[in-house]
Write a protein that holds these residues in place. Structure first.
Motif: not given
Length: 134
Positions: A74, A77, A81, A90, A93, A103, A105, A112
């Motif tokens: 996480v 990721r 991002r 992605d 994810k 997760v 957002d 999560w």
């Protein structure tokens, strides 16, 4: 008269109006130029495990999730991002989802969890069983 331009005669000035399409295109271009992100302008968002998730994971008798591995994925990721590397984010994810983790957002509620939200209500017998098992 110029092609595609309308001239208006005011009291002391001549004003040329460009066609609406050209004006809108120029306006959108200036907005996009202003909103282009700088490479290091964003900080990665910190995600956390939903506080009730471990309790409901135990209640549902799910195998325990490797929290350190999920936190690492996480965080990776989130870093991707923040760097605007959305394709790589992605892909990470997809790895997270393969572990059975969802997760969230939503701004200000980044988290999560493992257990589905609709399973968060307890029957009295289930609650007593969990309480005894503590």
């Amino acid at each position: 008269m110029l092609s595609g331009v309308v001239l208006l005669y005011a009291a002391h000035a001549v004003v040329a109006l460009a066609p609406a399409r050209a004006t809108a295109t120029a306006r959108h271009a200036s907005v996009h130029a202003q909103s282009e992100p700088a490479a290091a302008a964003r900080e990665p968002i910190a995600y956390y495990r939903d506080p009730d998730d471990a309790y409901f994971e135990k209640l549902a008798k799910l195998p325990p999730v490797d929290e350190a591995a999920v936190d690492a994925l996480v965080a990776e990721r989130s870093r991707l991002r923040a760097a605007f590397e959305y394709d790589a984010a992605d892909a990470v994810k997809a790895q997270i989802l393969a572990l059975g983790v969802t997760v969230v957002d939503v701004r200000g509620q980044e988290a999560w969890y493992v257990t589905p939200r609709h399973s968060r209500t307890l029957e009295a017998a289930e609650a007593a069983e969990v309480e005894e098992g503590r």
